[in-house]
Design an enzyme around this catalytic site. Structure first.
Site: not given
Length: 505
Positions: A142, A172, A250-252, A307-309
């Protein structure tokens, strides 16, 4: 006698020193997977701070050395998104009854919303972490998403233009690169070893300030907040490390480190009613970060294993369990399995409780997703599950989102710009609709389809610029060389063909 004692003491000291050196080398080899983090290499920033020299200040916990080691490797990322006009196209309207009196385009602007919107230039900033001496940097998706220009400023005030290597909204995370060498960088830690209550430091560029260090403790692990799902992406991966270190806008993309100065997470979010820090912050565990970084650099895109669950939300009440026939058990309750998926092929069924992945206990869906996300399609893992009070361990070969074992190829960028998940129309459905084939827009995410059209999920593409589209491969080939195109198709259950003109920048 004294001579023998002295020799014995010297021998013990030498053996101890050798053991420390071997142990440290093994530590580096165990924890570093990215090629830029060479085994045994200690970056200059760690040497400058005196880390690993066994000279930490005595007494109370001191954060001076880890801060000094990490600060040079955390960067300020500034982004610029150019001004642009966005089309507010509706599906193509039939000829209006007022066509003899008014121009249909003018009519649509007033009653159908066909005109254009102007989005002014936008600027923003975030943080990033250098992970190799040749300029690879990890940050949040982001932070860099939709940016036309990226500028990276180091702690020594030097600035560079950066390019995006890869990004993924489901995690992200993004990898960018600057053209430089001999850079300080952070060593990977091991987020599996992170303990609730341990001290951690958050480092970044909040509120457009210079580098800022805040301290806190780990207050929880494997937190799932539903934040990534708000970005309209499927299969979001969330298993945050929760801390009370102060983190703000801004820490992102900045660093969460332990007191050894090692990277254990990428700061990504805060829990706040105001948009500013008010108690808790969240970081993506470095063991997930390592996998995503490696994939982006090697393949250009994340190799996500499935995994398909389907699984029920954690914390079902007794009433919900009773209403849904959920038996008591430990682990993650499986509400359904995908036909032909990895789990079904391994014998896992609806109603089972998955308790371990590769021997690692999982008590929440976030923990399960985190473990599976560390692998790529065709990787083999063991899954332990409970059924009727009996525990069973089975071997599972993971698949990709398309249900195959293939490595996902890097997109040329065009499909990514459209911002949607596409699948080939099922042959039986095509026959039912009386068409030779088509492509289903399964899920619209962030991108041109969302920004420039009012297309809805479930739209079936038949043509692009009047060229027939029978499957996803046809679709990719046709749009690969186009900057402006018109997508034509229909909605099941609706009459008429809809046209969506799109411009790809």
């Amino acid at each position: 006698m004294k001579t023998k004692q002295i020799l014995f003491t010297v021998a013990i000291s030498a053996i101890t020193a050798l053991g420390v050196m071997i142990g440290y080398t093994k530590f580096i080899q165990h924890n570093n997977s990215f090629a830029g983090q060479q085994a045994g290499m200690v970056p200059s920033n760690y040497k400058y701070a005196g880390m690993f020299d066994n000279n930490l200040p005595p007494g109370a916990t001191d954060f001076t050395q880890p801060s000094q080691a990490a600060l040079p490797a955390v960067v300020h990322i500034k982004t610029k998104t150019n001004a642009k006009q966005v089309s507010n196209n509706l599906p193509k309207m039939p000829k209006s009854p007022f066509s003899d009196f008014f121009n249909d385009d003018i009519f649509d602007q007033f009653f159908g919303g066909r005109g254009n919107s102007y989005i002014p230039e936008q600027r923003a900033s975030g943080s990033g972490v250098i992970i190799s001496d040749d300029g690879y940097i990890v940050t949040n998706n982001h932070v860099v998403e939709n940016a036309d220009e990226l500028t990276v400023t180091l702690s020594n005030k030097k600035s560079y233009t950066a390019k995006v290597i890869g990004r993924d909204p489901a995690y992200d995370l993004a990898v960018i690169k600057i053209d430089a060498s001999g850079l300080p960088f952070l060593l990977y830690g091991n987020s599996d070893d992170v303990k609730i209550g341990q001290w951690v430091l958050a480092i970044g560029y909040p509120l457009n300030l210079e580098t800022t260090v805040t301290a806190g403790i780990v207050s929880a692990k494997a937190r799932s907040l539903g934040l990534n799902k708000s970005t309209k992406t499927n299969s979001a991966v969330e298993s945050f490390i929760q801390t009370d270190a102060a983190v703000n806008m801004g820490n992102s993309g900045g660093a969460l480190i332990n007191t050894n100065g090692q990277l254990i997470g990428i700061n990504s979010a805060i829990a706040s009613p105001t948009g500013y820090y008010s108690g808790y912050s969240y970081a993506i565990p470095v063991n997930i970060v390592k996998k995503v970084v490696d994939d982006m650099i090697k393949y250009g895109t994340v190799q996500r294993a499935f995994l398909g669950v389907s699984y029920s939300p954690d914390g079902l009440s007794d009433e919900q369990k009773k209403a849904n026939g959920v038996m008591e058990g430990n682990g993650v309750f499986i509400s359904d399995v995908s036909k032909g998926g990895a789990a079904e092929s391994a014998g896992i069924k609806k109603g089972d409780f998955i308790t371990k992945i590769n021997g690692v206990p999982v008590s929440s869906s976030a923990e399960m997703v985190e473990q599976v996300s560390r692998y790529k399609p065709s990787d083999k893992i063991t899954v332990t599950y409970e059924r009727g009070g009996k525990e069973t361990t089975t071997n599972v070969t993971l698949k990709n989102n398309a249900g195959t074992y293939d490595i996902v190829k890097e997109d040329d960028g065009t499909m990514a710009k459209l911002g949607a998940d596409f699948v080939t129309l099922d042959a039986k459905k095509a026959k039912e609709y009386g068409i030779p084939g088509g492509v289903v827009v399964k899920k619209i995410n962030e991108g041109a389809l969302n920004d420039q059209t009012r297309m809805r999920d479930g739209f079936i593409i038949l043509k692009v610029d009047d060229k027939d589209v029978k499957n996803v491969e046809d679709f990719k080939k046709i749009i690969a060389t186009s900057k402006t195109l018109t997508i034509s198709g229909f909605y099941p259950g609706s009459d008429g063909i809809f046209d969506y003109p799109i411009t790809l920048e």
